[in-house]
Design a protein around this motif. Structure first.
Motif, PDB file in Angstrom:
ATOM      1  N   ASP A  17       5.979  16.175   2.212  1.00 33.05           N
ATOM      2  CA  ASP A  17       4.993  15.328   1.536  1.00 33.05           C
ATOM      3  C   ASP A  17       5.702  14.444   0.520  1.00 33.05           C
ATOM      4  O   ASP A  17       6.622  14.892  -0.172  1.00 33.05           O
ATOM      5  CB  ASP A  17       3.954  16.177   0.814  1.00 33.05           C
ATOM      6  N   ALA A  18       5.278  13.198   0.424  1.00 26.73           N
ATOM      7  CA  ALA A  18       5.957  12.277  -0.483  1.00 26.73           C
ATOM      8  C   ALA A  18       4.985  11.220  -0.986  1.00 26.73           C
ATOM      9  O   ALA A  18       4.125  10.735  -0.240  1.00 26.73           O
ATOM     10  CB  ALA A  18       7.136  11.604   0.215  1.00 26.73           C
ATOM     11  N   SER A  19       5.125  10.876  -2.250  1.00 24.43           N
ATOM     12  CA  SER A  19       4.343   9.797  -2.850  1.00 24.43           C
ATOM     13  C   SER A  19       5.248   8.596  -3.040  1.00 24.43           C
ATOM     14  O   SER A  19       6.339   8.702  -3.611  1.00 24.43           O
ATOM     15  CB  SER A  19       3.774  10.246  -4.194  1.00 24.43           C
ATOM     16  N   LEU A  20       4.791   7.435  -2.537  1.00 24.50           N
ATOM     17  CA  LEU A  20       5.579   6.213  -2.606  1.00 24.50           C
ATOM     18  C   LEU A  20       4.901   5.200  -3.512  1.00 24.50           C
ATOM     19  O   LEU A  20       3.694   4.978  -3.423  1.00 24.50           O
ATOM     20  CB  LEU A  20       5.757   5.598  -1.209  1.00 24.50           C
ATOM     21  N   LEU A  21       5.702   4.587  -4.385  1.00 29.73           N
ATOM     22  CA  LEU A  21       5.251   3.499  -5.235  1.00 29.73           C
ATOM     23  C   LEU A  21       5.672   2.187  -4.587  1.00 29.73           C
ATOM     24  O   LEU A  21       6.862   1.975  -4.327  1.00 29.73           O
ATOM     25  CB  LEU A  21       5.863   3.630  -6.629  1.00 29.73           C
ATOM     26  N   VAL A  22       4.705   1.303  -4.334  1.00 34.12           N
ATOM     27  CA  VAL A  22       4.982   0.035  -3.663  1.00 34.12           C
ATOM     28  C   VAL A  22       4.671  -1.097  -4.626  1.00 34.12           C
ATOM     29  O   VAL A  22       3.502  -1.372  -4.937  1.00 34.12           O
ATOM     30  CB  VAL A  22       4.145  -0.115  -2.372  1.00 34.12           C
ATOM     31  N   ILE A  23       5.711  -1.772  -5.113  1.00 36.18           N
ATOM     32  CA  ILE A  23       5.544  -2.915  -6.000  1.00 36.18           C
ATOM     33  C   ILE A  23       5.407  -4.169  -5.135  1.00 36.18           C
ATOM     34  O   ILE A  23       6.258  -4.449  -4.286  1.00 36.18           O
ATOM     35  CB  ILE A  23       6.744  -3.063  -6.955  1.00 36.18           C
ATOM     36  N   GLY A  24       4.331  -4.925  -5.348  1.00 39.10           N
ATOM     37  CA  GLY A  24       4.067  -6.083  -4.498  1.00 39.10           C
ATOM     38  C   GLY A  24       3.454  -5.663  -3.174  1.00 39.10           C
ATOM     39  O   GLY A  24       3.889  -6.093  -2.107  1.00 39.10           O
ATOM     40  N   ALA A  25       2.418  -4.835  -3.264  1.00 38.98           N
ATOM     41  CA  ALA A  25       1.811  -4.255  -2.055  1.00 38.98           C
ATOM     42  C   ALA A  25       0.840  -5.193  -1.360  1.00 38.98           C
ATOM     43  O   ALA A  25       0.370  -4.893  -0.259  1.00 38.98           O
ATOM     44  CB  ALA A  25       1.081  -2.959  -2.411  1.00 38.98           C
ATOM     45  N   GLY A  26       0.525  -6.327  -1.984  1.00 37.50           N
ATOM     46  CA  GLY A  26      -0.394  -7.267  -1.352  1.00 37.50           C
ATOM     47  C   GLY A  26       0.147  -7.751  -0.022  1.00 37.50           C
ATOM     48  O   GLY A  26       1.323  -8.059   0.100  1.00 37.50           O
ATOM     49  N   GLY A  27      -0.709  -7.808   0.966  1.00 42.80           N
ATOM     50  CA  GLY A  27      -0.271  -8.105   2.329  1.00 42.80           C
ATOM     51  C   GLY A  27      -0.227  -6.865   3.179  1.00 42.80           C
ATOM     52  O   GLY A  27      -0.465  -6.912   4.391  1.00 42.80           O
ATOM     53  N   GLY A  28       0.098  -5.722   2.563  1.00 43.69           N
ATOM     54  CA  GLY A  28      -0.031  -4.435   3.237  1.00 43.69           C
ATOM     55  C   GLY A  28       1.012  -4.098   4.275  1.00 43.69           C
ATOM     56  O   GLY A  28       0.838  -3.139   5.033  1.00 43.69           O
ATOM     57  N   ASN A  29       2.119  -4.820   4.315  1.00 37.06           N
ATOM     58  CA  ASN A  29       3.078  -4.557   5.391  1.00 37.06           C
ATOM     59  C   ASN A  29       3.820  -3.247   5.222  1.00 37.06           C
ATOM     60  O   ASN A  29       4.222  -2.632   6.218  1.00 37.06           O
ATOM     61  CB  ASN A  29       4.046  -5.729   5.533  1.00 37.06           C
ATOM     62  N   GLU A  30       4.004  -2.789   3.986  1.00 40.64           N
ATOM     63  CA  GLU A  30       4.590  -1.457   3.801  1.00 40.64           C
ATOM     64  C   GLU A  30       3.662  -0.394   4.379  1.00 40.64           C
ATOM     65  O   GLU A  30       4.116   0.577   4.995  1.00 40.64           O
ATOM     66  CB  GLU A  30       4.843  -1.198   2.313  1.00 40.64           C
ATOM     67  N   LEU A  31       2.360  -0.592   4.176  1.00 41.73           N
ATOM     68  CA  LEU A  31       1.382   0.379   4.684  1.00 41.73           C
ATOM     69  C   LEU A  31       1.389   0.427   6.201  1.00 41.73           C
ATOM     70  O   LEU A  31       1.374   1.509   6.800  1.00 41.73           O
ATOM     71  CB  LEU A  31      -0.016   0.018   4.184  1.00 41.73           C
ATOM     72  N   THR A  32       1.396  -0.754   6.831  1.00 43.49           N
ATOM     73  CA  THR A  32       1.346  -0.775   8.298  1.00 43.49           C
ATOM     74  C   THR A  32       2.661  -0.316   8.910  1.00 43.49           C
ATOM     75  O   THR A  32       2.659   0.284   9.992  1.00 43.49           O
ATOM     76  CB  THR A  32       1.018  -2.188   8.806  1.00 43.49           C
ATOM     77  N   ALA A  33       3.776  -0.577   8.232  1.00 40.88           N
ATOM     78  CA  ALA A  33       5.078  -0.203   8.790  1.00 40.88           C
ATOM     79  C   ALA A  33       5.363   1.284   8.644  1.00 40.88           C
ATOM     80  O   ALA A  33       5.993   1.892   9.514  1.00 40.88           O
ATOM     81  CB  ALA A  33       6.188  -1.011   8.119  1.00 40.88           C
ATOM     82  N   TRP A  34       4.915   1.886   7.557  1.00 40.61           N
ATOM     83  CA  TRP A  34       5.300   3.269   7.258  1.00 40.61           C
ATOM     84  C   TRP A  34       4.148   4.263   7.303  1.00 40.61           C
ATOM     85  O   TRP A  34       4.380   5.461   7.478  1.00 40.61           O
ATOM     86  CB  TRP A  34       5.940   3.337   5.861  1.00 40.61           C
ATOM     87  N   GLY A  35       2.901   3.792   7.146  1.00 44.05           N
ATOM     88  CA  GLY A  35       1.784   4.719   7.051  1.00 44.05           C
ATOM     89  C   GLY A  35       1.488   5.524   8.301  1.00 44.05           C
ATOM     90  O   GLY A  35       1.459   6.762   8.262  1.00 44.05           O
ATOM     91  N   PRO A  36       1.249   4.859   9.447  1.00 46.40           N
ATOM     92  CA  PRO A  36       0.832   5.606  10.636  1.00 46.40           C
ATOM     93  C   PRO A  36       1.849   6.639  11.118  1.00 46.40           C
ATOM     94  O   PRO A  36       1.459   7.725  11.560  1.00 46.40           O
ATOM     95  CB  PRO A  36       0.641   4.490  11.684  1.00 46.40           C
ATOM     96  N   ALA A  37       3.126   6.329  11.032  1.00 45.81           N
ATOM     97  CA  ALA A  37       4.155   7.217  11.575  1.00 45.81           C
ATOM     98  C   ALA A  37       4.600   8.292  10.592  1.00 45.81           C
ATOM     99  O   ALA A  37       5.396   9.163  10.963  1.00 45.81           O
ATOM    100  CB  ALA A  37       5.367   6.398  12.015  1.00 45.81           C
ATOM    101  N   ASN A  38       4.080   8.241   9.362  1.00 46.06           N
ATOM    102  CA  ASN A  38       4.496   9.215   8.347  1.00 46.06           C
ATOM    103  C   ASN A  38       3.262   9.772   7.651  1.00 46.06           C
ATOM    104  O   ASN A  38       2.958   9.417   6.506  1.00 46.06           O
ATOM    105  CB  ASN A  38       5.429   8.544   7.333  1.00 46.06           C
ATOM    106  N   PRO A  39       2.530  10.669   8.333  1.00 43.13           N
ATOM    107  CA  PRO A  39       1.238  11.139   7.815  1.00 43.13           C
ATOM    108  C   PRO A  39       1.339  11.954   6.528  1.00 43.13           C
ATOM    109  O   PRO A  39       0.310  12.178   5.873  1.00 43.13           O
ATOM    110  CB  PRO A  39       0.689  11.987   8.963  1.00 43.13           C
ATOM    111  N   ALA A  40       2.537  12.380   6.144  1.00 40.65           N
ATOM    112  CA  ALA A  40       2.698  13.148   4.909  1.00 40.65           C
ATOM    113  C   ALA A  40       2.987  12.262   3.707  1.00 40.65           C
ATOM    114  O   ALA A  40       3.164  12.765   2.600  1.00 40.65           O
ATOM    115  CB  ALA A  40       3.821  14.178   5.068  1.00 40.65           C
ATOM    116  N   TRP A  41       3.030  10.943   3.923  1.00 40.44           N
ATOM    117  CA  TRP A  41       3.301  10.018   2.818  1.00 40.44           C
ATOM    118  C   TRP A  41       1.996   9.461   2.263  1.00 40.44           C
ATOM    119  O   TRP A  41       1.091   9.084   3.015  1.00 40.44           O
ATOM    120  CB  TRP A  41       4.166   8.850   3.283  1.00 40.44           C
TER     121      TRP A  41
END
Length: 233
Positions: free
Chosen positions: A45-69
């Protein structure tokens, strides 16, 4: 799809298209960062801080394949955060995503620290060097000791021939995509040249001053570079 979702979907498509023209290896960049984070976080399990999250590309790139994040995303643009929220909703990531409108100073006061952080395509929008340093120091302060941090930014000496040559190469990406030469020149003169460019040496110095260690440039394409590092122990 209601009107707001249609609007956000159209803006999302436009943003994603432009990002991939400006940075042809955009998807590979996010894949490399994911690999680095996965190894450093050791699959837990991991918590990630995303600076400049507008646009959501970090979410789409890393979210689905890493359900513990889980993700805490910050952005000064409310409109861009709407795109990020739209993507989170589409991917059913809502329970793992918290989006905050504002700067890193809007993070809720807590003793909890993040397991990893990213700051992708943000630093060059901050004109003052001391403000850049302040942001990096604040990110470090919100990370667990030894946590991985990735920074991606435009870089270069504005007055150097080397940066001018890279600008010509970067312009070719847009011309080859079908943009008119006049509009590309305008983009360079009005938008791109308003960015705050620093040399790679200066960026690495700021990371060191902010307390990061193991600073390694892992990525270069066109006008942009990427650095991996770890938070102070």
């Amino acid at each position: 799809m209601n009107n707001e979702n249609t609007h956000n979907a159209n803006r999302s498509h436009m943003y994603d298209t432009k990002a991939r023209i400006s940075i042809p290896s955009y998807d590979a960049l996010f894949a490399m960062i994911q690999s680095y984070f996965r190894v450093q976080l050791d699959g837990g399990d991991a918590s990630l801080l995303v600076i400049g999250a507008g646009g959501g590309n970090e979410l789409t790139a890393w979210g689905p394949a890493n359900p513990a994040w889980s993700f805490t995303g910050i952005d000064i643009s409310e409109e861009m955060l709407k795109i990020a929220q739209y993507k989170a909703n589409q991917l059913r990531l809502e329970n793992r995503v918290n989006l905050i409108h504002g700067t890193i100073d809007e993070l809720p006061a807590t003793d909890e620290k993040f397991d990893a952080a990213s700051c992708i395509l943000v630093l060059h929008f901050i004109p003052d060097v001391q403000e850049k340093l302040k942001l990096l120091r604040t990110i470090n302060a919100h990370l667990k000791p030894g946590a991985p941090f990735v920074l991606v930014s435009a870089f270069g000496d504005r007055d150097s021939k080397e940066l001018q040559n890279r600008l010509h190469i970067w312009k070719s990406f847009w011309l080859d995509a079908g943009d008119e030469a006049s509009s590309v020149d305008e983009m360079v003169n009005k938008a791109l040249m308003s960015l705050s460019f620093l040399s790679d040496e200066h960026i690495e110095k700021l990371l060191t001053e902010a307390g990061f260690t193991n600073i390694t440039r892992f990525y270069t394409t066109g006008l942009f570079g990427g650095w991996m590092s770890t938070a102070a122990l």
